[in-house]
Write an enzyme that holds these catalytic residues in place. Sequence first.
Site, PDB file in Angstrom:
ATOM      1  N   LYS A 114     -12.894  -7.820   6.077  1.00 38.59           N
ATOM      2  CA  LYS A 114     -11.545  -8.348   6.298  1.00 38.59           C
ATOM      3  C   LYS A 114     -11.495  -9.870   6.300  1.00 38.59           C
ATOM      4  CE  LYS A 114      -9.204  -4.516   8.536  1.00 38.59           C
ATOM      5  NZ  LYS A 114      -8.384  -4.073   9.655  1.00 38.59           N
ATOM      6  N   LYS A 196     -11.539   3.209   0.672  1.00 34.94           N
ATOM      7  CA  LYS A 196     -11.061   4.051   1.772  1.00 34.94           C
ATOM      8  C   LYS A 196      -9.531   4.031   1.821  1.00 34.94           C
ATOM      9  CE  LYS A 196     -10.827   2.189   5.752  1.00 34.94           C
ATOM     10  NZ  LYS A 196     -11.026   1.456   6.988  1.00 34.94           N
ATOM     11  N   LYS A 199      -4.178   1.788   5.866  1.00 41.90           N
ATOM     12  CA  LYS A 199      -2.781   1.408   6.122  1.00 41.90           C
ATOM     13  C   LYS A 199      -2.465   0.055   5.500  1.00 41.90           C
ATOM     14  CE  LYS A 199      -2.859   3.246  10.873  1.00 41.90           C
ATOM     15  NZ  LYS A 199      -4.055   2.640  11.488  1.00 41.90           N
TER      16      LYS A 199
END
Length: 329
Positions: A114, A196, A199
Amino acid sequence: MSNKPRVFSGIQPSGEPHLGNYVGAIRNWVDDQERYDNFFCVVDQHAITVPYDPQQLRSSVRQLAAVLIACGIDPERSVLFVQSHVPEHTELAWLLTCSTPLGWLQRMTQFKDKSTGQGESVGSGLLTYPTLMAADILLYQAAIVPVGDDQKQHVELARDIAGRFNNLYGESFVVPEPVIRQVGARVMGLDDPTRKMSKSEDGQFHAVGLLDEPKMIQKKFSRAVTDSQTDIVFDPERPGVTNLLTIYQALSGETSEVIEARFAGKGYGDLKKNLAELVIETLAPIRQRYEELTADPSTLDELLAAGVERARPIAESTMDHVRQVMGLR
Ligand code: TYM
């Protein structure tokens, strides 16, 4: 006090909950609800580690709590609450941060993923996020943490953090175990089966939302990326078809042999159509319960307030002990 083993798990209100969350986590929480003493938490303070919209967050918290109940989390049998309503989470997170080595946090793969490309401007909350997650779990002395595969490393870190604290200050925390179901622990994106399902991914055809309309679900599966072969078998070298089969397996409860036999001689179109039907059938009652719950906002507020009432005394009792042993009282 229950004598069943204690479970804690959390989910972020950071976008629409999706089929990956359901298959990897929520349905397992629901299935095992009777066996454990359960604490399920909408972790709003985790959702602010990346840029976000406050208005949106407020409504996502409520939406997610309603989705969890609609999926089958029973607020009588399980304690369902919102993280920020129990201030002990952030207090314990800070105390744990002080005994957590920087290297333990820097090696978290989710932080590495991230933070890529952000250099030193990356929010420091993204780095210390796993200590907040450890605090969530340790505060309730949870023995079992049912999660999807992507959270395994964070739960293992929570174990290390608990072990270190127990060594430094004396036995204070139960050392938790991650519990990960074999089937569906990592559901992949429909538009890119090497990533993956998440969201935070943008693509319109990436994730199936738990509240998606049947037409949208059909459309998403019909566009799901597969490969240029034709036979329908579980094969790690063929992530697209394997992902579809895995979702089918998780929702049908059938073995891989039975599923492969069912689709022998059929085409990808059949698999996608059958899978879309199975997903629509699974999600229909969830959507309906969700509509009923959100039609009456005060009931949801009351349920969440009752959850805090049950969570808080446990959190307070852990904190009383922690403050004592750390010399803060
Ligand atoms: P979150 O909100 O990303 O996801 C909630 C749960 O869903 C699982 N999951 C998946 N499982 C299978 N396939 C996928 N594609 C998929 N995507 C998500 C996750 O593994 C998780 O179990 N940090 C956590 C929330 C958290 C937490 C905790 C969890 C905060 N404190 C304490 C357990 C205990 C998170 O971001 O999950």
